[in-house]
Enzyme design. Sequence first.
Site, mmCIF file in Angstrom:
data_model
loop_
_atom_site.group_PDB
_atom_site.id
_atom_site.type_symbol
_atom_site.label_atom_id
_atom_site.label_comp_id
_atom_site.label_asym_id
_atom_site.label_seq_id
_atom_site.Cartn_x
_atom_site.Cartn_y
_atom_site.Cartn_z
ATOM 1 N N HIS A 117 5.716 6.038 11.404
ATOM 2 C CA HIS A 117 5.157 5.979 10.056
ATOM 3 C C HIS A 117 4.285 7.226 9.897
ATOM 4 O O HIS A 117 3.060 7.145 9.902
ATOM 5 C CB HIS A 117 4.341 4.698 9.895
ATOM 6 N N ARG A 146 11.679 3.704 3.134
ATOM 7 C CA ARG A 146 11.280 2.751 4.175
ATOM 8 C C ARG A 146 12.506 1.951 4.571
ATOM 9 O O ARG A 146 13.217 1.427 3.708
ATOM 10 C CB ARG A 146 10.169 1.812 3.718
ATOM 11 N N LYS A 180 26.353 -4.437 -0.754
ATOM 12 C CA LYS A 180 27.816 -4.403 -0.862
ATOM 13 C C LYS A 180 28.459 -3.666 0.306
ATOM 14 O O LYS A 180 29.672 -3.507 0.351
ATOM 15 C CB LYS A 180 28.219 -3.713 -2.173
ATOM 16 N N ARG A 234 0.807 -1.223 0.000
ATOM 17 C CA ARG A 234 0.000 0.000 0.000
ATOM 18 C C ARG A 234 0.837 1.267 0.000
ATOM 19 O O ARG A 234 0.590 2.186 -0.781
ATOM 20 C CB ARG A 234 -0.926 -0.004 1.230
ATOM 21 N N THR A 235 1.846 1.343 0.878
ATOM 22 C CA THR A 235 2.602 2.589 0.999
ATOM 23 C C THR A 235 3.368 2.888 -0.277
ATOM 24 O O THR A 235 3.303 4.001 -0.815
ATOM 25 C CB THR A 235 3.557 2.522 2.203
#
Length: 331
Positions: free
Chosen positions: A156, A128, A107, A77-78
Amino acid sequence: MQQCRSAANQSSVIENSSTWLDEPLRHVIESQQFDKKALAEIFNVSREMEDVRPGTDASMQLQGRIMSTLFYEPSTRTRLSFESAMARLGGTVLSTESAGEYSSAAKGETLEDTIRTVEGYADTIVLRHFQAGSARRAANAASVPIINAGDGPGQHPTQALLDVYTIQREIGRLDNFSIGMVGDLANGRTVRSLAYVLSMYENVKMYFVAPDVVKMKDDIKDFLTEQGVSWEEVDDLKAVSADVDVLYQTRIQKERFQDRPEDYDKAKGKYIIDDDVMKLLPKHGVVMHPLPRVDEIDPAVDEDPRAAYFRQARNGLYVRMALLKLALAQT
């Protein structure tokens, strides 16, 4: 039962010397950076975004601008709502999912170096990450707006904004109401961010309903107490359901219990919203959920008009369109 009740009916607005709207670089890092003036403007623009149609001038407001979505944790959704938001305003998206596995982070590249590189390709970065505080680190390194799309068990903030927008749209007010927050309140960044935002409004009563192993953390409860916000920890979901305007359910986050599966077993399935709970919820009340759900809301509840969680998800599109417009207006 543990509770804290405000001694006086006083405003709990966090005093800031300036508002988010005045910032030269409009990062979105945490809920408490917003004041009521900024929230009112974001929500006004969100309402405008509901009326944006393809092929109109309004749908070209971010033409020529580029947004990068940099996701180190899974999201549906986000990520998709941010990408849709940018596309609906005429912008372009550069997308990376599972960045920890498929980017240079694999890496050994630091988050700061990744941000300094990606900002050369994009006008804003939606991040995120699995570590709390990562969005702040990114913002400290960036010269373009950083939008926190969730930083581990931290916050959030865009979810909190769309949640508050949904509450306003569903019950018609942000003052003088009660909300029950249910489920994984220890690991749920959505409820943490939501508690911060709701603390700015008058006479909001919060009930926390959670298994013992995932109760709301003390930093949030202490903050609410300092702000004069009334809150109460309750074990009985049905009792709370009869007394609230908003029932905000969350899932028990299995991914946060990798090293303690026995605690997950203690928490899962304890609080489920089903027909028995809905019979107790007031007729004007609504059920919200940040999604995804597992088994904490019976699918039969979906047919009840008070089930607002899919409308809530849709509102995320409009709020994120508004945030992108406002964040990029300063750059």
